[in-house]
Design a protein around this motif. Structure first.
Motif, PDB file in Angstrom:
ATOM      1  N   PHE A   1       0.915  -1.091  -0.037  1.00 51.64           N
ATOM      2  CA  PHE A   1       0.040  -0.028   0.192  1.00 51.64           C
ATOM      3  C   PHE A   1       0.661   1.350  -0.029  1.00 51.64           C
ATOM      4  O   PHE A   1       0.050   2.399   0.083  1.00 51.64           O
ATOM      5  N   ASP A   2       2.004   1.204   0.012  1.00 52.10           N
ATOM      6  CA  ASP A   2       2.982   2.186  -0.034  1.00 52.10           C
ATOM      7  C   ASP A   2       3.121   2.749  -1.525  1.00 52.10           C
ATOM      8  O   ASP A   2       3.637   3.814  -1.797  1.00 52.10           O
ATOM      9  N   VAL A   3       2.890   1.720  -2.422  1.00 51.45           N
ATOM     10  CA  VAL A   3       3.042   2.063  -3.895  1.00 51.45           C
ATOM     11  C   VAL A   3       1.693   2.652  -4.161  1.00 51.45           C
ATOM     12  O   VAL A   3       0.469   2.190  -3.864  1.00 51.45           O
ATOM     13  N   ASN A   4       1.657   3.682  -5.140  1.00 54.14           N
ATOM     14  CA  ASN A   4       0.559   4.121  -5.964  1.00 54.14           C
ATOM     15  C   ASN A   4      -0.391   3.003  -6.572  1.00 54.14           C
ATOM     16  O   ASN A   4       0.291   2.033  -6.986  1.00 54.14           O
ATOM     17  N   GLU A   5      -1.773   3.148  -6.464  1.00 56.35           N
ATOM     18  CA  GLU A   5      -2.432   2.141  -6.723  1.00 56.35           C
ATOM     19  C   GLU A   5      -2.189   1.617  -8.301  1.00 56.35           C
ATOM     20  O   GLU A   5      -2.338   0.534  -8.608  1.00 56.35           O
TER      21      GLU A   5
ATOM     22  N   ARG B   1       0.610  -0.863  -8.883  1.00 57.96           N
ATOM     23  CA  ARG B   1       0.700  -2.234  -7.823  1.00 57.96           C
ATOM     24  C   ARG B   1       0.634  -3.520  -8.638  1.00 57.96           C
ATOM     25  O   ARG B   1       1.452  -4.365  -8.463  1.00 57.96           O
ATOM     26  N   ASP B   2      -0.246  -3.511  -9.758  1.00 61.70           N
ATOM     27  CA  ASP B   2      -0.135  -4.592 -10.621  1.00 61.70           C
ATOM     28  C   ASP B   2      -0.294  -6.153  -9.711  1.00 61.70           C
ATOM     29  O   ASP B   2       0.309  -6.966 -10.074  1.00 61.70           O
ATOM     30  N   VAL B   3      -1.422  -6.182  -9.052  1.00 60.82           N
ATOM     31  CA  VAL B   3      -1.632  -7.333  -8.008  1.00 60.82           C
ATOM     32  C   VAL B   3      -3.042  -7.963  -8.585  1.00 60.82           C
ATOM     33  O   VAL B   3      -3.099  -9.086  -8.141  1.00 60.82           O
TER      34      VAL B   3
END
Length: 278
Positions: free
Chosen positions: A221-225, A228-230
């Motif tokens: 969640f520290d990476v911009n949405e 994220r690519d999850v």
């Protein structure tokens, strides 16, 4: 007010579920009938066992659970009524209660013996409904059956463990609406056998070395949405029922796919956990 739940493999296209409910209401107009599921894979006892184990306990004690899966009455498939953990279960003696009975002992078990008074061959509409309504009126199990001392178990419903505790050999027993694949390996047995050792879980081509507590644990969640690519990424979790589940993050079987469709996981697919040697 009495509660009667229904779990079947009938689906909702055919008249069977409606007929069962009508037969219940004809005898007990004020009873509360609750559908647990009518989409059990036809005749799949392990799947029904998982659903029953993880739903019945949320109902109040005294609830009557009718289970209509592989329930045709034959010399090898007797009908039983069981008082277990304060709940009544009416089903065929085909192993569907074995997950619940793995840790709990029934208070009463009887083989239903009212079939000579029934003309229909529709099990749930006759023997099961008659038994459920009898119990809902306050009747005892002894009136509708003779006591029995054992119930059948399902072969392969519990995982196998090697003598040296180097592996657990399980299988997929349920695929949920999201396409997530639930195994028969519980957190309890994983922790008991693993004892904190490193491991690798394999299911077909998938390999995992970590089991998460929540689906969102794989998200940083520290990476911009947008970076994220999850979505659709595979993971393992301990699900809310305490079983190891192979899932994909925010899966959708109708669009991006799911653990079942993307990884080729089906009911009975082998799942193996190998632990490092001490």
């Amino acid at each position: 007010m009495a509660i009667i739940t229904l779990t079947t493999d009938y689906g909702l296209k055919d008249p069977y579920v409606g007929a069962v409910k009508g037969a219940i209401f004809k005898q007990l107009p004020n009873v509360n009938v609750v559908d647990i599921s009518h989409f059990i894979t036809p005749f799949h006892i392990a799947e029904a066992a998982y659903i029953i184990q993880n739903s019945y306990i949320t109902f109040p004690e005294g609830t009557i659970h009718i289970i209509g899966v592989d329930a045709e009455h034959t010399p090898e498939n007797r009908h039983v009524a069981v008082l277990l953990n304060g709940h009544y279960f009416i089903c065929a003696d085909n192993g569907v209660l074995c997950l619940i009975m793995n840790k709990l002992r029934p208070e009463k078990m009887v083989e239903i013996n009212i079939h000579d008074r029934i003309e229909s061959n529709f099990t749930m509409l006759d023997a099961f409904v008659q038994t459920a309504c009898h119990i809902a009126r306050g009747g005892t199990l002894e009136v509708i059956g003779k006591p029995v001392t054992y119930l059948q178990r399902i072969a392969g419903i519990f995982p196998q463990v090697s003598d040296q505790h180097l592996y657990i050999h399980g299988q997929v027993i349920y695929i949920d609406n999201y396409g997530n694949s639930v195994t028969n390996i519980t957190r309890e047995i994983f922790e008991k056998i693993g004892k904190g050792r490193a491991f690798e879980l394999s299911a077909r081509s998938e390999r995992y070395k970590k089991i998460h507590e929540r689906y969102s644990d794989i998200v940083n969640f520290d990476v911009n949405e947008e970076h994220r690519d999850v979505d659709g990424k595979g993971l393992c979790i301990f699900n809310s029922a305490g079983y190891i589940e192979i899932a994909t993050y925010k899966s959708n079987p109708l669009t991006v796919g799911s653990a079942s469709s993307l990884f080729g996981l089906r009911i009975d697919t082998p799942v193996i956990i190998n632990f490092e040697r001490i």
